[in-house]
Design an enzyme around this catalytic site. Structure first.
Site, PDB file in Angstrom:
ATOM      1  N   ASP A 316       0.879  -1.146   0.000  1.00 49.17           N
ATOM      2  CA  ASP A 316       0.000   0.000   0.000  1.00 49.17           C
ATOM      3  C   ASP A 316       0.927   1.208   0.000  1.00 49.17           C
ATOM      4  O   ASP A 316       2.073   1.097   0.383  1.00 49.17           O
ATOM      5  CB  ASP A 316      -0.828  -0.070   1.287  1.00 49.17           C
ATOM      6  CG  ASP A 316      -1.738   1.110   1.437  1.00 49.17           C
ATOM      7  OD1 ASP A 316      -2.441   1.419   0.473  1.00 49.17           O
ATOM      8  OD2 ASP A 316      -1.750   1.715   2.518  1.00 49.17           O
ATOM      9  N   ASP A 506      -0.953  -0.492   6.079  1.00 50.86           N
ATOM     10  CA  ASP A 506      -0.941   0.092   7.415  1.00 50.86           C
ATOM     11  C   ASP A 506      -2.259  -0.135   8.129  1.00 50.86           C
ATOM     12  O   ASP A 506      -2.484   0.386   9.208  1.00 50.86           O
ATOM     13  CB  ASP A 506      -0.613   1.588   7.355  1.00 50.86           C
ATOM     14  CG  ASP A 506      -1.616   2.359   6.519  1.00 50.86           C
ATOM     15  OD1 ASP A 506      -2.500   1.722   5.921  1.00 50.86           O
ATOM     16  OD2 ASP A 506      -1.517   3.591   6.464  1.00 50.86           O
ATOM     17  N   ASP A 510      -7.213  -0.891   4.156  1.00 49.48           N
ATOM     18  CA  ASP A 510      -6.712  -2.052   3.425  1.00 49.48           C
ATOM     19  C   ASP A 510      -6.887  -3.367   4.177  1.00 49.48           C
ATOM     20  O   ASP A 510      -6.319  -4.382   3.798  1.00 49.48           O
ATOM     21  CB  ASP A 510      -5.270  -1.856   2.952  1.00 49.48           C
ATOM     22  CG  ASP A 510      -4.361  -1.409   4.081  1.00 49.48           C
ATOM     23  OD1 ASP A 510      -4.691  -1.676   5.248  1.00 49.48           O
ATOM     24  OD2 ASP A 510      -3.325  -0.812   3.777  1.00 49.48           O
TER      25      ASP A 510
HETATM   26  P1  ADP Z   1      -3.498   4.500  -0.119  1.00 50.96           P
HETATM   27  O1  ADP Z   1      -3.913   3.404  -1.010  1.00 50.96           O
HETATM   28  O2  ADP Z   1      -2.428   5.335  -0.759  1.00 50.96           O
HETATM   29  O3  ADP Z   1      -3.102   4.077   1.249  1.00 50.96           O
HETATM   30  P2  ADP Z   1      -6.245   5.155   0.526  1.00 50.96           P
HETATM   31  O4  ADP Z   1      -6.885   4.056  -0.227  1.00 50.96           O
HETATM   32  O5  ADP Z   1      -6.291   5.112   2.003  1.00 50.96           O
HETATM   33  O6  ADP Z   1      -4.757   5.452   0.034  1.00 50.96           O
HETATM   34  O7  ADP Z   1      -6.914   6.515   0.059  1.00 50.96           O
HETATM   35  C1  ADP Z   1      -6.875   6.831  -1.300  1.00 50.96           C
HETATM   36  C2  ADP Z   1      -7.103   8.286  -1.552  1.00 50.96           C
HETATM   37  O8  ADP Z   1      -8.409   8.625  -1.132  1.00 50.96           O
HETATM   38  C3  ADP Z   1      -6.182   9.178  -0.792  1.00 50.96           C
HETATM   39  O9  ADP Z   1      -4.994   9.415  -1.492  1.00 50.96           O
HETATM   40  C4  ADP Z   1      -7.017  10.443  -0.649  1.00 50.96           C
HETATM   41  O10 ADP Z   1      -6.880  11.219  -1.823  1.00 50.96           O
HETATM   42  C5  ADP Z   1      -8.418   9.919  -0.581  1.00 50.96           C
HETATM   43  N1  ADP Z   1      -8.878   9.829   0.801  1.00 50.96           N
HETATM   44  C6  ADP Z   1      -9.105   8.723   1.525  1.00 50.96           C
HETATM   45  N2  ADP Z   1      -9.549   9.030   2.754  1.00 50.96           N
HETATM   46  C7  ADP Z   1      -9.571  10.359   2.807  1.00 50.96           C
HETATM   47  C8  ADP Z   1      -9.927  11.302   3.806  1.00 50.96           C
HETATM   48  N3  ADP Z   1     -10.326  10.934   5.031  1.00 50.96           N
HETATM   49  N4  ADP Z   1      -9.849  12.599   3.481  1.00 50.96           N
HETATM   50  C9  ADP Z   1      -9.436  12.994   2.290  1.00 50.96           C
HETATM   51  N5  ADP Z   1      -9.088  12.180   1.307  1.00 50.96           N
HETATM   52  C10 ADP Z   1      -9.157  10.872   1.552  1.00 50.96           C
HETATM   53 MG    MG Z   2      -3.424   3.273   3.188  1.00 52.16          MG
END
Ligand code: ADP
Ligand code: MG
Length: 613
Positions: A316, A506, A510
């Site tokens: 991730d 983390d 996920d």
């Molecule tokens: P990653 O796969 O990089 O860990 P996530 O799947 O957790 O990222 O989130 C993907 C995207 O969704 C983030 O990069 C962000 O743009 C958006 N996002 C997710 N949760 C939030 C939140 N609470 N506030 C703002 N944007 C969010």
């Molecule tokens: Mg993440």
């Protein structure tokens, strides 16, 4: 040594002396038999007694029975010293094994010396010492310098440094001050701390970790199950062969009874599979224990076994390869002022634990009045929907803007962009930037060196950010703009191709992927409950470099397990064949049983040693 072990040791020494005396006395016939019967009974009475009791319970082929039969048989054919010696060495082996198992169990308990003995609680203005389990949420704890922090909590008063080495393997202390969260099991080094307990003991980090380590021996590796099944047919098979060997050749006119019986007795001694039955679980136990010293918690031997075979590592991005601590680079409002945009975003995000959200809240100066906030909904992989001051806002990525039909646009700046809309009315965006973890690139390089075929990065972030991060880290493949469910699909596609996949995340957004991969590895578990629950392997701190270390521990453990299996079987089969041919004597059998047990146990204990990077 326990008292029982000491007693056994005394019996061993006494029996050894008595055997020596019996050997030196110039006796013949019945007298010689009696002289050796003394040490034999001193050392072997409990084995004989155990064998009788087991037979009464209908359990025949256990090692006590085999030893009893073999040694009584040796007496019958006049091999008195051999009979006493087999019993003597058998007990030496047993003692050795019990000390080894006891020692590794104790050392893991010591490694995981994180269980708090007591909690000092302020009740009615006075400090009372309680069992950590008696403390309620919200109570005030007092932790003096040098004491273990009993429950997870937030610092109300005081500052100092805490040592989390027992939890994470990280030896550098961390500075903490008012408002910081501290984790149970870490040790306060300096300064008096007053904490507010943020949960009960049963839900504390320390209780979860201990539970995890204690239950880890329940999940057996495939080799362990194989050995158990193997032992179940190996012993009866050898015993039956021994019987045939003792009876058939003399009946068919192949020679003296006593010669064949001697060969058969050797079979009985060698038929004991203890070296395998003891050393294989001991190796896994050592491997899991040794790993925990580096802050790598493995939930079962099967996961070490699986990790060894992993050829594809999927990461991730946010919070795993990057720090997940974003700095705000720019605020581009469209319909409101910059302050107002940040204020709305921070208020909307204030209940989210996503790294993006935490960073926005941090960038907002001053407290957020929580009474302004109404219903909040997390939209995993997209952002949040929140009612602030009675108005409904959407805060998140481009995908979320599409979802609500806002008239949004990309930003020309590099970085993760957080768009804000009220309903479908676009209000502007905030650009934030994350940093790579300092050891992320090195960890990926090391995985490659260790023979991992493919590294993949999955992220819900934009293509632009993903490409930049991926390139800098040197991952083989990356996929951006994914929702949690789509991350699962990507991993499933890899699994379908026959890849053996470890997923490292983390625990935020996920959890489904963690449980779907062959091995789910959660990072930065200190403080994250979700990660501890859904992962198979938990890395207590958030350093990607623990990953190659975990892989090496898994490989070493498996190598030692295989060495022991191969060595024990080779020696035993070798001795069986030589004995059938009449080329051995009872001393060979002693080596085949006890010698192999001791060597395999010593080898297994190497699993506990620290792997150096
Ligand atoms: P990653 O796969 O990089 O860990 P996530 O799947 O957790 O990222 O989130 C993907 C995207 O969704 C983030 O990069 C962000 O743009 C958006 N996002 C997710 N949760 C939030 C939140 N609470 N506030 C703002 N944007 C969010
Ligand atoms: Mg993440």
């Amino acid at each position: 040594m326990t008292r029982r072990q000491k007693k056994t040791l005394i019996r061993i020494v006494a029996a050894a002396l008595l055997t020596l005396i019996a050997a030196l006395l110039p006796l013949e016939g019945v007298w010689k038999a009696l002289a050796f019967a003394v040490p034999y009974l001193v050392i072997g009475w409990d084995v004989l007694w155990g064998a009788i009791r087991n037979i009464a319970n209908g359990q025949i082929f256990d090692e006590k029975f085999l030893m009893a039969l073999a040694t009584l048989g040796a007496f019958a054919v006049g091999e008195y010293p051999e009979a006493a010696a087999v019993m003597l060495f058998y007990q030496i082996g047993e003692l050795f094994q019990s000390v080894a198992v006891g020692r590794s169990r104790r050392s893991i308990a010591a490694l995981m010396d994180i269980r708090p003995d007591m909690a000092r609680v302020l009740r009615g203005g006075e400090e009372v010492e309680l069992d950590p389990e008696e403390v309620a949420v919200g109570e005030t704890l007092v932790v003096r310098p040098g004491e273990k922090i009993p429950l997870d909590g937030v610092i109300l008063e005081g500052s100092g440094s805490v040592n989390t080495a027992a939890l994470t393997g990280e030896s550098l202390p961390v500075d903490v001050a008012e408002g910081d969260t501290v984790i149970s099991g870490s040790i306060s080094l300096t300064g008096l701390l007053k904490l507010r307990a943020s949960g009960v003991y049963a839900e504390s980090t320390v209780a979860r970790i201990l539970e995890l380590v204690e239950n880890s021996s329940e999940k057996k590796a495939r080799v362990e199950n194989f050995i158990t099944r193997f032992a179940r047919w190996y012993t009866p098979l050898v015993v039956v062969s021994a019987l045939l060997l003792a009876v058939l050749p003399p009946l068919l006119g192949g020679g003296e009874w006593s010669g064949w019986i001697k060969r058969a007795l050797i079979f009985l001694v060698v038929s004991c599979p203890c070296a395998l039955v003891v050393s294989v679980p001991l190796s896994f136990f050592g491997g899991i224990g040794g790993a925990s010293r580096d802050g790598i918690l493995v939930k079962g031997a099967n996961y070490l076994e699986m990790l060894e075979r992993v050829d594809t590592v999927v990461f991730d991005k946010t919070g795993t390869l990057t720090q997940g601590r974003f700095a705000v680079d720019a605020i581009h409002p469209k319909t409101v002022s910059a302050e107002e945009l940040l204020d709305i975003a921070a208020a909307a995000e204030s209940y989210s634990s996503h790294p993006v959200a935490e960073s926005v809240v941090l960038a907002h100066e001053g407290d957020i009045d929580r009474s302004r906030i109404g219903a909040v909904e997390e939209l995993a992989g997209m952002g949040v929907k929140a009612v602030v001051d009675g108005r409904t806002f959407y805060v998140g990525n481009g995908r979320l803007m599409e979802h609500v039909g806002a008239d949004w646009h990309e930003c020309h700046l590099p970085g993760t962009v957080i768009h804000v809309a009220e309903g479908a009315a676009y209000m502007g965006h905030i650009v934030i930037n994350d940093q790579l973890k300092p050891d992320a690139a090195a960890a990926i390089r090391r995985l490659k060196e260790l023979g991992v075929k493919r590294t993949v990065m999955l992220t819900g972030d934009s293509e632009k950010v993903a490409a930049a991060v991926g390139k800098e880290l040197g991952v083989d493949e990356m996929h951006a703009g994914l929702l949690p469910a789509q991350k699962v699909e990507r991993v499933e596609a890899l699994l379908a191709k026959g890849c053996r996949v470890a997923f490292v995340g983390d625990g935020i957004n996920d959890a489904p992927v963690l449980s779907r991969a062959d091995v789910g590895i959660a990072m930065g578990a200190l403080g994250s409950d979700a990660a501890i629950e859904s992962a198979d392997i938990v890395l207590m701190d958030d350093k990607p470099s623990r990953l190659p270390l975990a892989l090496r521990i898994a490989r070493r453990t498996m190598r030692i397990v295989r060495e022991n299996i191969a060595f024990s079987l080779a020696v035993k089969f070798g001795i069986l064949i030589l004995s059938a041919l009449g080329l051995t004597n009872m001393w060979w059998a002693v080596f085949g049983d006890v010698g192999v047990l001791i060597l395999a146990t010593l080898n297994a204990m190497r699993c506990m040693l620290r792997v150096r990077e």
